[in-house]
Design an enzyme around this catalytic site. Structure first.
Site, mmCIF file in Angstrom:
data_model
loop_
_atom_site.group_PDB
_atom_site.id
_atom_site.type_symbol
_atom_site.label_atom_id
_atom_site.label_comp_id
_atom_site.label_asym_id
_atom_site.label_seq_id
_atom_site.Cartn_x
_atom_site.Cartn_y
_atom_site.Cartn_z
ATOM 1 N N ASN A 122 -1.506 4.624 9.825
ATOM 2 C CA ASN A 122 -1.954 5.240 8.580
ATOM 3 C C ASN A 122 -1.498 6.685 8.449
ATOM 4 O O ASN A 122 -1.615 7.267 7.381
ATOM 5 C CB ASN A 122 -3.483 5.196 8.497
ATOM 6 C CG ASN A 122 -3.979 3.766 8.366
ATOM 7 O OD1 ASN A 122 -3.518 3.018 7.509
ATOM 8 N ND2 ASN A 122 -4.868 3.374 9.248
ATOM 9 N N ARG A 177 -1.649 8.919 3.486
ATOM 10 C CA ARG A 177 -1.788 9.876 4.586
ATOM 11 C C ARG A 177 -0.483 10.133 5.347
ATOM 12 O O ARG A 177 -0.414 11.036 6.172
ATOM 13 C CB ARG A 177 -2.871 9.393 5.560
ATOM 14 C CG ARG A 177 -4.264 9.769 5.084
ATOM 15 C CD ARG A 177 -5.320 9.232 6.020
ATOM 16 N NE ARG A 177 -5.518 7.810 5.866
ATOM 17 C CZ ARG A 177 -6.124 7.036 6.767
ATOM 18 N NH1 ARG A 177 -6.561 7.554 7.893
ATOM 19 N NH2 ARG A 177 -6.291 5.743 6.535
ATOM 20 N N LYS A 212 27.915 5.373 21.523
ATOM 21 C CA LYS A 212 27.511 4.612 20.358
ATOM 22 C C LYS A 212 28.472 3.450 20.185
ATOM 23 O O LYS A 212 29.682 3.651 20.276
ATOM 24 C CB LYS A 212 27.545 5.516 19.119
ATOM 25 C CG LYS A 212 26.963 4.880 17.889
ATOM 26 C CD LYS A 212 27.641 5.357 16.614
ATOM 27 C CE LYS A 212 28.972 4.665 16.416
ATOM 28 N NZ LYS A 212 29.670 5.021 15.171
ATOM 29 N N TYR A 256 31.578 12.353 24.218
ATOM 30 C CA TYR A 256 31.125 11.464 23.152
ATOM 31 C C TYR A 256 32.085 10.279 23.094
ATOM 32 O O TYR A 256 33.293 10.450 22.888
ATOM 33 C CB TYR A 256 31.097 12.175 21.789
ATOM 34 C CG TYR A 256 30.908 11.171 20.669
ATOM 35 C CD1 TYR A 256 29.718 10.433 20.578
ATOM 36 C CD2 TYR A 256 31.915 10.897 19.745
ATOM 37 C CE1 TYR A 256 29.550 9.470 19.600
ATOM 38 C CE2 TYR A 256 31.747 9.936 18.759
ATOM 39 C CZ TYR A 256 30.557 9.226 18.698
ATOM 40 O OH TYR A 256 30.392 8.260 17.735
ATOM 41 N N GLY A 284 -5.944 -4.890 -4.451
ATOM 42 C CA GLY A 284 -6.638 -5.251 -3.221
ATOM 43 C C GLY A 284 -5.897 -6.306 -2.420
ATOM 44 O O GLY A 284 -4.927 -6.906 -2.899
ATOM 45 N N THR A 285 -6.383 -6.522 -1.190
ATOM 46 C CA THR A 285 -5.669 -7.430 -0.276
ATOM 47 C C THR A 285 -5.722 -8.889 -0.732
ATOM 48 O O THR A 285 -4.768 -9.642 -0.541
ATOM 49 C CB THR A 285 -6.237 -7.309 1.148
ATOM 50 O OG1 THR A 285 -7.669 -7.382 1.096
ATOM 51 C CG2 THR A 285 -5.849 -5.999 1.801
ATOM 52 N N ARG A 310 49.659 19.514 26.261
ATOM 53 C CA ARG A 310 49.457 20.970 26.247
ATOM 54 C C ARG A 310 50.787 21.702 26.433
ATOM 55 O O ARG A 310 51.726 21.172 27.031
ATOM 56 C CB ARG A 310 48.446 21.377 27.307
ATOM 57 C CG ARG A 310 48.831 20.972 28.689
ATOM 58 C CD ARG A 310 47.781 21.396 29.710
ATOM 59 N NE ARG A 310 48.249 21.083 31.041
ATOM 60 C CZ ARG A 310 47.788 20.069 31.760
ATOM 61 N NH1 ARG A 310 46.852 19.274 31.287
ATOM 62 N NH2 ARG A 310 48.265 19.851 32.954
ATOM 63 N N GLY A 354 0.811 -1.227 0.000
ATOM 64 C CA GLY A 354 0.000 0.000 0.000
ATOM 65 C C GLY A 354 0.833 1.261 0.000
ATOM 66 O O GLY A 354 2.008 1.269 0.384
HETATM 67 C C1 UD1 Z 1 -8.250 -4.193 5.667
HETATM 68 C C2 UD1 Z 1 -9.421 -5.181 5.670
HETATM 69 C C3 UD1 Z 1 -10.385 -4.792 6.775
HETATM 70 C C4 UD1 Z 1 -9.671 -4.790 8.107
HETATM 71 C C5 UD1 Z 1 -8.434 -3.878 8.058
HETATM 72 C C6 UD1 Z 1 -7.613 -4.083 9.298
HETATM 73 C C7 UD1 Z 1 -9.703 -5.852 3.336
HETATM 74 C C8 UD1 Z 1 -10.503 -5.701 2.118
HETATM 75 N N1 UD1 Z 1 -10.066 -5.138 4.383
HETATM 76 O O1 UD1 Z 1 -8.813 -2.935 5.377
HETATM 77 O O2 UD1 Z 1 -11.462 -5.726 6.815
HETATM 78 O O3 UD1 Z 1 -10.547 -4.362 9.115
HETATM 79 O O4 UD1 Z 1 -7.599 -4.223 6.927
HETATM 80 O O5 UD1 Z 1 -6.572 -3.163 9.353
HETATM 81 O O6 UD1 Z 1 -8.793 -6.642 3.357
HETATM 82 N N2 UD1 Z 1 -2.306 -4.038 0.580
HETATM 83 C C9 UD1 Z 1 -1.531 -4.626 -0.381
HETATM 84 N N3 UD1 Z 1 -1.976 -4.651 -1.658
HETATM 85 C C10 UD1 Z 1 -3.186 -4.141 -2.014
HETATM 86 C C11 UD1 Z 1 -3.985 -3.554 -1.017
HETATM 87 C C12 UD1 Z 1 -3.509 -3.522 0.288
HETATM 88 O O7 UD1 Z 1 -0.430 -5.115 -0.108
HETATM 89 O O8 UD1 Z 1 -3.531 -4.227 -3.201
HETATM 90 C C13 UD1 Z 1 -1.803 -4.015 1.964
HETATM 91 C C14 UD1 Z 1 -1.671 -2.621 2.538
HETATM 92 O O9 UD1 Z 1 -0.377 -2.120 2.298
HETATM 93 C C15 UD1 Z 1 -1.898 -2.875 4.026
HETATM 94 C C16 UD1 Z 1 -2.845 -4.051 4.050
HETATM 95 O O10 UD1 Z 1 -2.741 -4.673 2.783
HETATM 96 O O11 UD1 Z 1 -0.710 -3.242 4.692
HETATM 97 C C17 UD1 Z 1 -4.282 -3.656 4.307
HETATM 98 O O12 UD1 Z 1 -4.712 -2.830 3.245
HETATM 99 P P1 UD1 Z 1 -5.577 -1.540 3.501
HETATM 100 O O13 UD1 Z 1 -5.852 -0.878 2.212
HETATM 101 O O14 UD1 Z 1 -4.966 -0.724 4.566
HETATM 102 O O15 UD1 Z 1 -6.927 -2.214 4.004
HETATM 103 P P2 UD1 Z 1 -7.971 -1.617 4.976
HETATM 104 O O16 UD1 Z 1 -8.879 -0.733 4.207
HETATM 105 O O17 UD1 Z 1 -7.329 -1.067 6.174
HETATM 106 CA CA CA Z 2 -5.287 -0.225 6.780
#
Ligand code: UD1
Ligand code: CA
Length: 427
Positions: A230, A14, A320, A335, A80-81, A411, A10
């Protein structure tokens, strides 16, 4: 052993950032690093697949430089996820064990919880386990829809939910354990006919129910563990959650922390009992601090620091990559980096280890053996060794090794011109 898929493609719009969201840091460790470290620490996962998209190359480099038993898989475009998880199908070809799915932007998940989710899944002989949580304010999360008998029905995303469904307080945490052999055929059946036009991973619940697979939910106890990042505000909030946890751990272990609010200690720092941390210290990275030490106020420990028992690190001291043996004092305005400091050493105020050569960009080591005394305002130009028991006079600029039990003075002799001021005034 279980495999992990970590979603990290993603954009993180934001965050308003040039760097991908999962590389934003808490105590200088990327969010993705927290997730991977918990995965490794769980001890039940032997390989992680990280799904990348936005600024994938940066994430690739981070993973390659820091982790073995993990690889990235590019998802382009990001649909999408569900689509994201399907990117791992080829790599997992022939694998039929358990897969845990985690999000790269949820850094506070604990290794024990990962273990508990998989145990719960196995004990219940489940095919699909989704992790849920109960939130007073469930806005923006997918809602867990259950049948009247309490069994799982489906997950609805906020944007697709009816007003009644929006009232549901049990949400999808975005973590799943799947029996890969039984569910890998689901991904070709996911549809994107929803409000966001995406292939939702959440649809796998309804798919499982429909196909007679055992589909259950594991309800997480501590909602902080699924706190997702986010925005920069979320990042600061997650830092604070982690901060409070770390402080409480040390207080419970017998460390005195005079001002918990102003003391920042990274989760990878160990501290022995009866050590006192004075206000306004910042302790970052991986460190070991022994028993009975006094640290601060206003000390900055930057990582790679190992301090034995009874050591004093005072105000405006920066350390460090340094080992300090027992009963040594570095009390004011110094340091010390890339150094080894023996026991019973006294390092006077304003001492600097000049460890960096800006021309060659090389860092060199300073060794200070047992019982050495370094006079105030000295510069130890590394590489250099101050042998056992040697003294360095104040304002020493030490460019060569100093032999044991000797005095090094650099010195020029002090001159006092009697009556000089009066003579000037008469002119
Ligand atoms: C998702 C869930 C939601 C859940 C929430 C919890 C889905 C459709 N929804 O929503 O039910 O309550 O997480 O936090 O799964 N990502 C990818 N590739 C993509 C889209 C997303 O790798 O194509 C990754 C994002 O980087 C992120 C995660 O998947 O790490 C979740 O994606 P995000 O778009 O934040 O989903 P939410 O709308 O938060
Ligand atoms: Ca999310």
């Amino acid at each position: 052993m279980v495999k992990a898929i970590i979603l990290a493609a993603g954009k993180g719009t934001r965050m308003k950032s040039e760097i991908p969201k999962v590389l934003h840091t808490i105590f200088d460790k990327p969010l993705l690093g927290y997730v991977l470290d918990s995965v490794i620490k769980s001890g039940i996962i032997d390989y992680s697949y990280i799904i990348t998209g936005h600024k994938a190359q940066m994430v690739d480099e981070y993973v390659k430089d820091n982790y073995i038993n993990a690889c990235t898989i590019l998802q382009s475009p990001q649909l999408g996820t569900g689509h994201a998880v399907s990117m791992a199908i080829d790599k997992l070809n022939g694998y039929s064990g358990e897969v845990i799915i985690l999000c790269g932007d949820t850094p506070l998940i604990k290794s024990e919880t990962i273990k508990n989710i998989v145990s719960f899944h196995n004990e219940n002989k489940a095919d699909i386990t989704v992790v849920s949580a109960v939130f007073d304010n469930p806005a923006n999360y997918g809602r867990i829809v259950r049948n009247p008998d309490g069994s799982l029905c489906k997950i609805v995303e906020e944007k697709d939910a009816s007003p009644n469904q929006k009232e549901i307080k049990e949400i999808n945490a975005g973590i799943y354990c799947l029996n890969w052999g039984k569910v890998n055929s689901a991904f070709s059946e996911l549809k994107n006919n929803n409000a966001q036009g995406e292939y939702y991973l959440t649809d796998i619940i309804q798919w499982g129910v429909k196909n007679g697979l055992k589909t259950i939910a594991f309800t997480i106890k501590d909602n902080n563990e699924i706190f997702g990042i986010n925005s920069r505000k979320n990042l600061a909030e997650a830092s604070k959650i982690l901060h409070d946890e770390v402080i409480n751990k040390h207080l419970n272990n017998g460390v005195t922390i005079i001002s918990p609010e102003t003391t920042w200690i990274s989760p990878d720092t160990e501290i022995g009992s009866d050590t006192i941390i004075y206000p306004n210290c910042y302790i970052n990275g991986k460190n070991k601090i022994g028993q009975n030490c006094k640290i601060g106020p206003f000390a900055h420990i930057r990582g790679g620091v190992e301090i034995d028992k009874g050591v004093k690190i005072g105000n405006f001291v920066e350390l460090k990559k340094t080992k300090v043996k027992s009963h040594t004092n570095i009390c004011h305005l110094s340091y010390v980096g890339d150094a080894e400091v023996g026991e019973n050493v006294n390092i006077g105020a304003g001492t600097i280890t000049a460890n960096y050569n800006p021309l060659t960009k090389e860092k060199s080591k300073t060794v200070i053996e047992d019982n050495v005394k370094i006079g105030s305002n000295s510069v130890l130009v590394a590489p250099v060794t101050i042998r056992e028991g040697a003294n360095v006079g104040a304002v020493g600029v030490i460019t060569k090794d100093v032999s044991p039990w000797s005095l090094a003075v650099t010195r020029s002799p002090l001159k006092i011109l009697e009556g000089w001021v009066k003579k000037q005034l008469k002119k």
